[in-house]
Design an enzyme around this catalytic site. Structure first.
Site, PDB file in Angstrom:
ATOM      1  N   GLY A 170       0.356  -1.537  -0.118  1.00 36.55           N
ATOM      2  CA  GLY A 170       0.402  -0.538   0.100  1.00 36.55           C
ATOM      3  C   GLY A 170       0.918   1.389   0.608  1.00 36.55           C
ATOM      4  CG  ASN A 171      -0.121   4.808  -1.898  1.00 39.43           C
ATOM      5  OD1 ASN A 171      -1.044   5.549  -1.305  1.00 39.43           O
ATOM      6  ND2 ASN A 171      -0.682   4.124  -2.890  1.00 39.43           N
ATOM      7  NE  ARG A 172       3.355   8.090   5.246  1.00 40.85           N
ATOM      8  CZ  ARG A 172       4.092   9.554   5.615  1.00 40.85           C
ATOM      9  NH1 ARG A 172       4.990   9.620   4.838  1.00 40.85           N
ATOM     10  NH2 ARG A 172       3.844  10.269   6.332  1.00 40.85           N
ATOM     11  CB  SER A 173      -2.975   7.661  -0.908  1.00 42.78           C
ATOM     12  OG  SER A 173      -4.023   8.491  -0.853  1.00 42.78           O
TER      13      SER A 173
END
Ligand code: C5P
Length: 223
Positions: free
Chosen positions: A29-32
């Site tokens: 995933g990512n931090r958005s």
């Protein structure tokens, strides 16, 4: 006062970070947080537009007065967008889409007893949703991309954004600076909006709602 100035406009917004499955219990995933895309959707709806929000992983609730389509991976988002795009006048691609996904999704949970002391995963490129929407665009449709850049030099960052807009072929590009402490997960943000000539047509420092309104002022009026 903007009132209901977007009445009759149909706006598609993507928001949040995609999750690329690794095995049944894990993902990349990512931090958005989805805050910026959700703010665009909320403001567009409040200003009278008919809004569809394609939401990947978002950490804030979606607005009540928009149609929400939930997705998880980039491939799911690509499929949803391809289907929905032709029915919209404006597309705002605020989602943080993973550029790569694991080549193979493991059938069962990867077990450390089987992998030894290190683990190698191979990734393959995801479709570029924005680029594909531009290629498939319908007449008079306005397409807006985002660029989250960690480059700290202002001029160099702007240049990256200009090149990205050209590569993607979108009408506008929203540039924001991200880093360990900027951008993601924050209430406040700093953006520049670039048009098809590479000109900065709006510049905002403020909360994501003000940013959303400023973006909509430029990209969503009736043409
Ligand atoms: O290439 P980059 O990821 O920096 O481009 C960012 C823009 O492209 C964002 O608008 C993002 O939503 C979109 N994007 C996409 N599909 C991808 C990667 C990014 O639509 N696979």
């Amino acid at each position: 006062a903007r009132g209901r100035d977007l009445e009759g406009r149909r706006i598609l917004v993507t928001a949040g970070g995609t999750r690329e499955p690794i095995d049944p219990v894990r993902f990349l995933g990512n931090r958005s947080s989805g805050r910026q895309g959700v703010a665009v959707a909320a403001r567009a709806a409040a200003r009278g537009a008919e809004v569809t929000l394609v939401a990947a992983n978002i950490e804030v609730p979606p607005p009540d007065d928009v149609r929400v389509v939930r997705v998880s991976s980039a491939e799911q988002m690509a499929a949803a967008c391809a289907e929905l795009a032709p029915r919209h006048d404006v597309i705002v691609m605020a989602a943080a889409v993973a550029d790569f996904r694991p080549e193979h999704v493991q059938e069962g949970k990867i077990k450390k007893e089987q992998t030894g002391d290190d683990l190698t995963l191979t990734f393959v490129k995801n479709p570029d949703i924005l680029r594909n929407l531009v290629i498939a665009r319908v007449p008079d449709q306005v397409i807006v991309g985002f660029a989250a850049e960690t480059e700290t030099d202002d001029e160099a960052r702007l240049e990256l954004a200009r090149r990205k807009r050209e590569r993607k072929g979108c009408d506008y590009l929203v540039l924001n600076r991200v880093g360990w402490n900027e951008g993601f997960q924050r209430e406040d943000t700093e953006i520049q909006l670039i048009d098809e000539h590479g000109e900065v047509v709006a510049e905002v420092v403020g909360d994501k709602v003000s940013v959303a309104d400023a973006i909509l002022d430029v990209v969503a009026p009736e043409r």
